[in-house]
Enzyme design. Structure first.
Site, mmCIF file in Angstrom:
data_model
loop_
_atom_site.group_PDB
_atom_site.id
_atom_site.type_symbol
_atom_site.label_atom_id
_atom_site.label_comp_id
_atom_site.label_asym_id
_atom_site.label_seq_id
_atom_site.Cartn_x
_atom_site.Cartn_y
_atom_site.Cartn_z
ATOM 1 N N CYS A 130 62.947 63.124 35.677
ATOM 2 C CA CYS A 130 61.767 62.306 35.407
ATOM 3 C C CYS A 130 60.710 62.551 36.481
ATOM 4 O O CYS A 130 61.027 62.878 37.626
ATOM 5 C CB CYS A 130 62.154 60.830 35.373
ATOM 6 S SG CYS A 130 60.776 59.718 34.944
ATOM 7 N N ASP A 132 59.037 60.393 37.944
ATOM 8 C CA ASP A 132 58.993 59.241 38.849
ATOM 9 C C ASP A 132 58.967 59.714 40.307
ATOM 10 O O ASP A 132 59.812 60.513 40.733
ATOM 11 C CB ASP A 132 60.204 58.340 38.598
ATOM 12 C CG ASP A 132 60.066 56.986 39.269
ATOM 13 O OD1 ASP A 132 59.957 56.950 40.510
ATOM 14 O OD2 ASP A 132 60.067 55.960 38.568
ATOM 15 N N ARG A 134 59.788 58.398 42.978
ATOM 16 C CA ARG A 134 60.841 57.918 43.873
ATOM 17 C C ARG A 134 62.113 58.760 43.816
ATOM 18 O O ARG A 134 63.100 58.432 44.491
ATOM 19 C CB ARG A 134 61.186 56.459 43.524
ATOM 20 C CG ARG A 134 60.012 55.496 43.652
ATOM 21 C CD ARG A 134 60.318 54.176 42.987
ATOM 22 N NE ARG A 134 60.417 54.318 41.523
ATOM 23 C CZ ARG A 134 60.740 53.329 40.695
ATOM 24 N NH1 ARG A 134 61.018 52.125 41.201
ATOM 25 N NH2 ARG A 134 60.798 53.537 39.400
ATOM 26 N N HIS A 186 67.087 58.049 35.144
ATOM 27 C CA HIS A 186 67.270 57.025 36.177
ATOM 28 C C HIS A 186 67.095 55.640 35.571
ATOM 29 O O HIS A 186 66.304 55.439 34.650
ATOM 30 C CB HIS A 186 66.278 57.219 37.330
ATOM 31 C CG HIS A 186 64.832 57.009 36.958
ATOM 32 N ND1 HIS A 186 64.180 55.815 37.150
ATOM 33 C CD2 HIS A 186 63.935 57.839 36.388
ATOM 34 C CE1 HIS A 186 62.921 55.923 36.719
ATOM 35 N NE2 HIS A 186 62.755 57.148 36.260
ATOM 36 N N CYS A 189 63.605 53.271 34.343
ATOM 37 C CA CYS A 189 62.629 54.274 33.913
ATOM 38 C C CYS A 189 61.489 53.630 33.128
ATOM 39 O O CYS A 189 61.720 52.975 32.104
ATOM 40 C CB CYS A 189 63.318 55.331 33.062
ATOM 41 S SG CYS A 189 62.217 56.628 32.465
#
Length: 299
Positions: A130, A132, A134, A186, A189
């Site tokens: 993803c 993302d 983080r 994750h 999400c």
């Protein structure tokens, strides 16, 4: 690479990363970074409650403001003080300060490191994750530069009409000869959460339709889960499994496996609460056999 060499490589890589983090973690206190540090202090979260209130013993306490509200407030204050352009410049310069420190540390610890890195890449892993911010793929898996070919998009999707991810898969399998293909989702999400929302999201609609189709395929199971968070987490997992299935449908993957017995496809999920990867134990060989009843592209 044999399994023994791969294990030794990952162990050695993890040690190198731990050493690197000790060397470059401190911020370089140059003149150009002072405003950045001051801004970082400004952005320090102040919403953490005391242990008493967080445990629920103080029922009269008002809800704590969210981290985003503090950050927005800090940005407004800097805008009022006309400091945003200065902050953005220093934030940009800080990246190059850290880059120089990292490059120096790498070359000091391993002379000729960058010369070897420039010779080419032979990664064993293709990581589809993803976008993302983080979830840095190499860091959470203990992989060094050159060990993972990485592709990221919203909600780690592998739709067959996305030329980007299809090109990445084709190149990784046929030219880089990766041994493992990892689809890593994750929990928490935002893309999966958005797909669970009955709302028009504009240009995101066709992308999120892939996740909504996953829900449709597994509707019977998901609708039996009463807790919304648990249902959400299960959809994250099922989405990973379905994207693994999409990977297996590719001709390059099927043909390479028939010829070389690799790559193997894996489905993993990352958890923010403990930083650990969960292996969904995707049965690649069984999945491949079922897929090839309809999608056999090895002939």
């Amino acid at each position: 690479m044999s399994s023994l060499r791969l294990g030794n490589s990952l162990l050695s890589t993890t040690r190198r990363h731990l050493t690197t983090s000790r060397i470059i973690r401190p911020t370089i206190l140059t003149k150009s970074s002072r405003l950045t540090r001051a801004a970082a202090v400004t952005f320090t979260p102040r919403y953490c409650s005391s242990s008493a209130s967080s445990s629920g013993s103080n029922k009269d306490s008002s809800p704590s403001p969210s981290p985003s509200s503090h950050k927005d407030s800090a940005w407004r204050k800097m805008a009022d003080d006309k400091q945003i352009p200065h902050y953005l410049k220093q934030d940009h310069d800080r990246v190059f300060d850290h880059n120089r420190a990292w490059a120096t540390a790498q070359e000091t610890r391993d002379p000729g490191y960058f010369a070897k890195l420039s010779e080419g890449q032979t990664p064993d892993y293709l990581w589809i994750g993803c976008s993302d911010s983080r979830i840095p793929a190499e860091q959470i898996a203990g992989l060094a530069p050159g060990e993972a070919f990485v592709h990221r998009n919203i909600a780690n999707l592998v739709p067959n009409n996305d030329l980007n991810v299809m090109a990445v898969l084709e190149y990784a399998v046929r030219h880089l000869h990766v041994k493992h293909i990892v689809v890593c989702g994750h929990y928490g999400c935002g893309g999966v959460k958005a797909a669970m929302t009955a709302k028009d999201l504009g240009i995101l609609n066709p992308w999120l339709r892939n996740i909504r189709d996953v829900y449709r395929l597994h509707e019977a199971e998901l609708d039996t889960i009463e807790d919304e968070t648990e249902r959400y987490n299960r959809l994250v997992e099922l989405n990973v499994v379905e994207q693994c299935r999409n990977v297996v449908k590719m001709a390059a993957v099927q043909q390479s496996y028939a010829e070389n017995t690799y790559p193997i496809v894996h489905g993993w999920v990352f958890g923010f609460h403990d930083g650990l990867l969960k292996d969904l134990n995707v049965d690649f060989e069984s999945m491949l056999a079922k897929i090839q009843k309809i999608y056999n592209l090895t002939d």
